[in-house]
Design a protein around this motif. Structure first.
Motif, mmCIF file in Angstrom:
data_model
loop_
_atom_site.group_PDB
_atom_site.id
_atom_site.type_symbol
_atom_site.label_atom_id
_atom_site.label_comp_id
_atom_site.label_asym_id
_atom_site.label_seq_id
_atom_site.Cartn_x
_atom_site.Cartn_y
_atom_site.Cartn_z
ATOM 1 N N UNK A 51 69.851 88.945 39.752
ATOM 2 C CA UNK A 51 70.639 88.072 38.874
ATOM 3 C C UNK A 51 69.977 86.730 38.573
ATOM 4 N N UNK A 52 69.365 86.038 39.547
ATOM 5 C CA UNK A 52 68.727 84.750 39.213
ATOM 6 C C UNK A 52 67.604 84.877 38.182
ATOM 7 N N UNK A 53 66.975 86.055 38.077
ATOM 8 C CA UNK A 53 65.867 86.236 37.140
ATOM 9 C C UNK A 53 66.358 86.588 35.736
ATOM 10 N N UNK A 54 67.666 86.777 35.572
ATOM 11 C CA UNK A 54 68.208 87.181 34.278
ATOM 12 C C UNK A 54 68.743 86.010 33.466
ATOM 13 N N UNK A 55 68.843 84.841 34.074
ATOM 14 C CA UNK A 55 69.426 83.693 33.397
ATOM 15 C C UNK A 55 68.531 83.225 32.250
ATOM 16 N N UNK A 56 69.129 82.643 31.197
ATOM 17 C CA UNK A 56 70.554 82.336 31.079
ATOM 18 C C UNK A 56 71.363 83.538 30.586
ATOM 19 N N UNK A 57 72.567 83.681 31.154
ATOM 20 C CA UNK A 57 73.486 84.728 30.750
ATOM 21 C C UNK A 57 74.685 84.106 30.046
ATOM 22 N N UNK A 58 75.227 84.803 29.055
ATOM 23 C CA UNK A 58 76.432 84.326 28.381
ATOM 24 C C UNK A 58 77.629 84.505 29.311
ATOM 25 N N UNK B 131 80.302 86.224 28.761
ATOM 26 C CA UNK B 131 80.683 87.635 28.794
ATOM 27 C C UNK B 131 79.738 88.435 29.685
ATOM 28 N N UNK B 132 78.452 88.123 29.621
ATOM 29 C CA UNK B 132 77.492 88.823 30.470
ATOM 30 C C UNK B 132 77.737 88.520 31.945
ATOM 31 N N UNK B 133 78.021 87.263 32.265
ATOM 32 C CA UNK B 133 78.311 86.907 33.651
ATOM 33 C C UNK B 133 79.517 87.678 34.173
ATOM 34 N N UNK B 134 80.552 87.802 33.326
ATOM 35 C CA UNK B 134 81.754 88.538 33.732
ATOM 36 C C UNK B 134 81.443 90.016 33.919
ATOM 37 N N UNK B 135 80.660 90.592 33.003
ATOM 38 C CA UNK B 135 80.320 92.012 33.109
ATOM 39 C C UNK B 135 79.476 92.290 34.350
ATOM 40 N N UNK B 136 78.519 91.421 34.644
ATOM 41 C CA UNK B 136 77.685 91.605 35.834
ATOM 42 C C UNK B 136 78.535 91.482 37.096
ATOM 43 N N UNK B 137 79.458 90.529 37.106
ATOM 44 C CA UNK B 137 80.346 90.370 38.257
ATOM 45 C C UNK B 137 81.204 91.625 38.457
ATOM 46 N N UNK B 138 81.792 92.128 37.376
ATOM 47 C CA UNK B 138 82.625 93.331 37.479
ATOM 48 C C UNK B 138 81.799 94.534 37.929
ATOM 49 N N UNK B 139 80.577 94.626 37.436
ATOM 50 C CA UNK B 139 79.707 95.721 37.840
ATOM 51 C C UNK B 139 79.397 95.647 39.331
ATOM 52 N N UNK B 140 79.118 94.440 39.827
ATOM 53 C CA UNK B 140 78.816 94.297 41.254
ATOM 54 C C UNK B 140 80.035 94.661 42.108
ATOM 55 N N UNK B 141 81.231 94.265 41.659
ATOM 56 C CA UNK B 141 82.442 94.616 42.400
ATOM 57 C C UNK B 141 82.654 96.121 42.416
ATOM 58 N N UNK B 142 82.433 96.786 41.276
ATOM 59 C CA UNK B 142 82.585 98.241 41.221
ATOM 60 C C UNK B 142 81.584 98.929 42.134
ATOM 61 N N UNK B 143 80.360 98.408 42.161
ATOM 62 C CA UNK B 143 79.333 98.970 43.050
ATOM 63 C C UNK B 143 79.747 98.857 44.508
ATOM 64 N N UNK B 144 80.261 97.704 44.884
ATOM 65 C CA UNK B 144 80.664 97.493 46.274
ATOM 66 C C UNK B 144 81.795 98.436 46.678
ATOM 67 N N UNK C 30 64.549 91.882 34.128
ATOM 68 C CA UNK C 30 65.190 92.457 35.303
ATOM 69 C C UNK C 30 64.384 93.585 35.921
ATOM 70 N N UNK C 31 63.830 94.468 35.081
ATOM 71 C CA UNK C 31 63.012 95.566 35.590
ATOM 72 C C UNK C 31 61.720 95.037 36.204
ATOM 73 N N UNK C 32 61.156 93.982 35.602
ATOM 74 C CA UNK C 32 59.956 93.374 36.182
ATOM 75 C C UNK C 32 60.274 92.768 37.548
ATOM 76 N N UNK C 33 61.399 92.063 37.643
ATOM 77 C CA UNK C 33 61.793 91.470 38.933
ATOM 78 C C UNK C 33 62.036 92.551 39.978
ATOM 79 N N UNK C 34 62.636 93.658 39.554
ATOM 80 C CA UNK C 34 62.896 94.768 40.469
ATOM 81 C C UNK C 34 61.591 95.396 40.950
ATOM 82 N N UNK C 35 60.650 95.622 40.016
ATOM 83 C CA UNK C 35 59.370 96.196 40.395
ATOM 84 C C UNK C 35 58.585 95.294 41.316
ATOM 85 N N UNK C 36 58.555 93.998 41.014
ATOM 86 C CA UNK C 36 57.824 93.063 41.871
ATOM 87 C C UNK C 36 58.489 92.921 43.235
#
Length: 361
Positions: A238-245, A247-260, A335-341
């Protein structure tokens, strides 16, 4: 009823079966464009001008084209020279990245050789105790399946390093979204290929895949049901994806909650499976020395372990897919670059740990 509710209901009944439908993402995540959308065709401005001149004056012979090339304005010539210099610079960067990739692969091979040597020594030690080596190791078919997986995974790592280098170069060069989307698609499909490889390997030996012996030691430290934990990886990225709108922040938060929630359901199912498996193995009369009657029941329990691994990889794949839909093309590439690194750093950490200086015994 969502997947978490299904699992809770089944848990009250004492079952341990894995979830068969995730279904955790609803209307909160609207598609911003699919990964299969073909990239837009980019046409160089000079070529477009040349084509328009050719079509307006008819088909030109080779001498006419040579004459037009020689009468081009100086600024176009300078721009073309600048483009050639930039192409040469990118070529040097790719060569440097390739050399770095080879060095990383070399360190990986050294680390794997050391782990294999330790495994051989442990196997010889156990075998010297009088136990049947065939009962402790792989069968012929299983060993063949795992060996094939290890070879495929080695190629997968090499391709992963190449894709990471391409993403890094593309982001530094500020290429267009069309070309960048193609790299994002390739990187996503590369992870999906790994999940498919693991599913096939689990049919040969699910314990091998679940234990993470095909991974480096640092990766095994973070292992969750044969791979990474999606919600934890989102926190890393998440820190490597900023800046997020907003709506994007809300969607990422909801996605993380669903994952958990899905992770908790799978973890509880694994605990229940371990409990019932232990009870099956421990059943029988004390001191009888005959374990065969209890093992068929335990074998039936183990069939569910493959399902748990596949469900965990399905969750990982859905998390990557949803992130790609939430983010813009450039954000997804970062995000994919941050994940790979991130995984490359874990590989490097494992190599450093394996080759660290040790005090004499």
């Amino acid at each position: 009823m969502n997947s978490t509710s299904q699992f809770v209901s089944s848990r009250r009944m004492g079952a341990y079966e894995p979830i068969h439908q995730m279904g955790m993402w609803g209307e909160n995540f609207k598609t911003n464009g699919t990964l299969n959308t073909p990239p837009s065709i980019l046409v160089d401005g000079d070529e477009l001008n040349t084509q328009s001149e050719d079509t307006s004056n008819g088909i030109l012979g080779h001498s006419d084209k040579f004459y037009l090339e020689g009468t081009k304005p100086a600024d176009k010539v300078q721009r073309r020279l600048a483009q050639n210099r930039e192409a040469a610079r990118k070529s040097r960067l790719r060569k440097k990245a390739y050399v770095q990739q080879l060095e990383t692969s070399r360190l990986k091979l050294v680390q794997l050789e050391q782990e294999l040597e330790r495994a051989r020594k442990q196997g010889l030690y156990v075998g010297s105790g009088g136990l049947d080596a065939n009962r402790l190791g792989y069968s012929g078919a299983t060993d063949a399946g795992i060996t094939a997986f290890e070879m495929e995974y080695a190629h997968w790592v090499e391709e992963q390093n190449r894709l990471v280098c391409e993403l890094r170069t593309a982001l530094h060069a500020h290429i267009g979204d069309g070309e960048l989307r193609m790299l994002v698609e390739s990187s996503m499909n590369h992870y999906f290929k790994l999940f498919s490889m693991k599913s096939m390997a689990a049919k040969a030996d699910v314990f091998y895949v679940m234990s993470g012996m095909w991974k480096t030691s640092a990766e095994r430290f973070f292992l969750w049901i044969g791979g990474f934990r999606p919600s934890e990886l989102l926190k890393v990225l998440e820190p490597h994806l900023e800046p997020l709108t907003d709506n994007q922040l809300l969607d990422v938060y909801n996605l993380r909650q669903s994952c958990q929630q899905a992770e908790d359901a799978l973890s509880q199912g694994m605990e229940k499976l371990q409990q019932t498996l232990a009870e099956s193995v421990a059943a029988g009369q004390l001191g009888e020395g005959n374990y065969i009657p209890q093992l068929p029941t335990a074998m039936e329990r183990l069939e569910a372990l493959v399902c748990f691994l596949n469900q965990a990889d399905h969750l990982r794949q859905e998390t990557l897919t949803q992130m790609a839909r939430i983010l813009t093309t450039r954000q997804a590439a970062r995000g994919l670059l941050a994940m790979g690194e991130y995984f490359q750093r874990l590989w490097a950490l494992s190599s450093l740990w394996a080759t660290r200086p040790r005090e004499p015994a």
